[in-house]
Scaffold this active site. Structure first.
Site, PDB file in Angstrom:
ATOM      1  N   SER A 171       0.867  -1.184   0.000  1.00 15.94           N
ATOM      2  CA  SER A 171       0.000   0.000   0.000  1.00 15.94           C
ATOM      3  C   SER A 171       0.895   1.222   0.000  1.00 15.94           C
ATOM      4  CB  SER A 171      -0.868   0.002   1.262  1.00 15.94           C
ATOM      5  OG  SER A 171      -1.440   1.292   1.477  1.00 15.94           O
ATOM      6  N   TYR A 184      -2.898  -0.967  10.399  1.00 18.85           N
ATOM      7  CA  TYR A 184      -2.793  -1.188   8.948  1.00 18.85           C
ATOM      8  C   TYR A 184      -1.458  -0.675   8.409  1.00 18.85           C
ATOM      9  CZ  TYR A 184      -4.217  -1.091   4.017  1.00 18.85           C
ATOM     10  OH  TYR A 184      -4.291  -1.287   2.661  1.00 18.85           O
TER      11      TYR A 184
HETATM   12  C1  BGC Z   1      -6.259   1.542   1.883  1.00 18.66           C
HETATM   13  C2  BGC Z   1      -7.411   2.395   1.417  1.00 18.66           C
HETATM   14  C3  BGC Z   1      -6.946   3.809   1.161  1.00 18.66           C
HETATM   15  C4  BGC Z   1      -5.697   3.850   0.308  1.00 18.66           C
HETATM   16  C5  BGC Z   1      -5.121   5.256   0.160  1.00 18.66           C
HETATM   17  C6  BGC Z   1      -5.135   1.656   0.894  1.00 18.66           C
HETATM   18  O1  BGC Z   1      -4.066   0.838   1.247  1.00 18.66           O
HETATM   19  O2  BGC Z   1      -6.680   0.200   2.025  1.00 18.66           O
HETATM   20  O3  BGC Z   1      -8.443   2.384   2.379  1.00 18.66           O
HETATM   21  O4  BGC Z   1      -7.981   4.538   0.502  1.00 18.66           O
HETATM   22  O5  BGC Z   1      -4.709   3.005   0.858  1.00 18.66           O
HETATM   23  O6  BGC Z   1      -5.065   5.948   1.381  1.00 18.66           O
END
Ligand code: BGC
Length: 286
Positions: A171, A184
């Site tokens: 991410s 996260y």
């Molecule tokens: C998340 C999303 C978020 C995106 C940008 C992703 O890894 O799961 O919820 O919109 O990152 O912030």
């Protein structure tokens, strides 16, 4: 000079990407978390590119079967495997079943992931543990089984130059801190070092391990960020390219990373984020 910024008030889907060439004929791919969102798009792109696909999921038999049918429509073999990626026994059983059904595995896309958001003073240990176990430990468990099979089989030059490929779904939050989402962001920061350390360890075996770091993609994980015009406009303040990402934006990149067209790409993170990691706040500030 005219302002180049397109209006961001429409959250209509971007037009579909061009058709994919058959970059993965004869390859067997396992995609985790594949009955919705990015995982589903990766399955369909791999199938369009000619790969046979194993569709992992943990909840939702019907959507998984729909993804299997959509993949089969491209003329490839596809089958669903129910397993919790954070459970060692279930992961081992899934690999045993997949290798029995498909013969081997050439590509793992470690995609399964979730969010359990909370401000730090409200975040429970259960929320912390669930996110780390699925997003990070799940990638470790799935990567380990894939690497064991890649090493057992070695290179099959009729299929690929390499002995196997792993794509870790990371991410932008492996790089961008995220208040209210420390579990996260920590899991994704962990994926960066998991991926790079595994890539360093496994490259001599001709196993290629890389990451894709998506930005904001139109999937169920972040509906609140794009499903109203007000939310979408606010989100666009973070995306220089001026549109939300579509799941197939990630699927097509995954196909390239799994193919021999990227054979010399080892230990890299590809940010697929419309420029989210370019610090857009600094375009008019600082
Ligand atoms: C998340 C999303 C978020 C995106 C940008 C992703 O890894 O799961 O919820 O919109 O990152 O912030």
């Amino acid at each position: 000079m005219a302002d180049p910024t397109p209006t961001s008030s429409s959250n209509a889907a971007a037009p579909p990407l061009p058709k994919l060439p058959k970059l993965l004929p004869g390859q067997k791919a396992l995609v985790t978390g594949a009955n919705s969102g990015i995982g589903k798009a990766v399955v369909l792109a791999m199938a369009e590119a000619g790969a046979d696909v194993a569709v992992n999921y943990v909840v939702g038999d019907d959507p998984a079967q729909e993804v299997v049918a959509a993949a089969q429509a491209f003329g490839v073999k596809a089958k669903a495997y129910k397993a919790d990626v954070s459970d060692e026994g279930q992961v081992k059983a899934m690999y045993a079943a997949m290798v029995a059904d498909f013969g081997t595995i050439d590509v793992l896309v470690a995609n399964a992931g979730l969010q359990r958001d909370a401000a730090i003073d409200d975040m429970t240990l259960a929320q912390w543990n669930t996110v780390i176990q699925v997003n990070l430990t799940g990638q470790f468990l799935c990567a380990r089984e894939a690497i064991r099979e890649f090493k057992r089989r070695g290179i099959n030059p009729a299929v690929s130059r390499s002995a196997g490929k792993i794509i870790c779904m990371s991410s932008v939050h492996q790089q961008i801190p995220w208040a209210g989402h420390v579990n996260y962001a920590s899991s994704k920061g962990g994926i960066l070092m998991l991926m790079q350390s595994l890539a360093q360890e496994c490259a001599p075996h001709r196993i290629r391990i890389n990451s894709i770091a998506p930005g904001a993609i139109r999937t169920p994980i972040n509906t609140a960020a794009w499903d109203t015009p007000a939310a979408y406009d606010k989100l666009m303040g973070l995306v220089p390219y001026g549109r939300i990402g579509e799941p197939d934006d990630i699927g097509h990149v995954a196909v390239w990373l799994a193919s021999d067209h990227s054979d010399y790409v080892v230990g890299a993170t590809l940010f697929v984020d419309g420029g989210m990691t370019l610090y857009p706040g600094f375009a008019t500030n600082g």
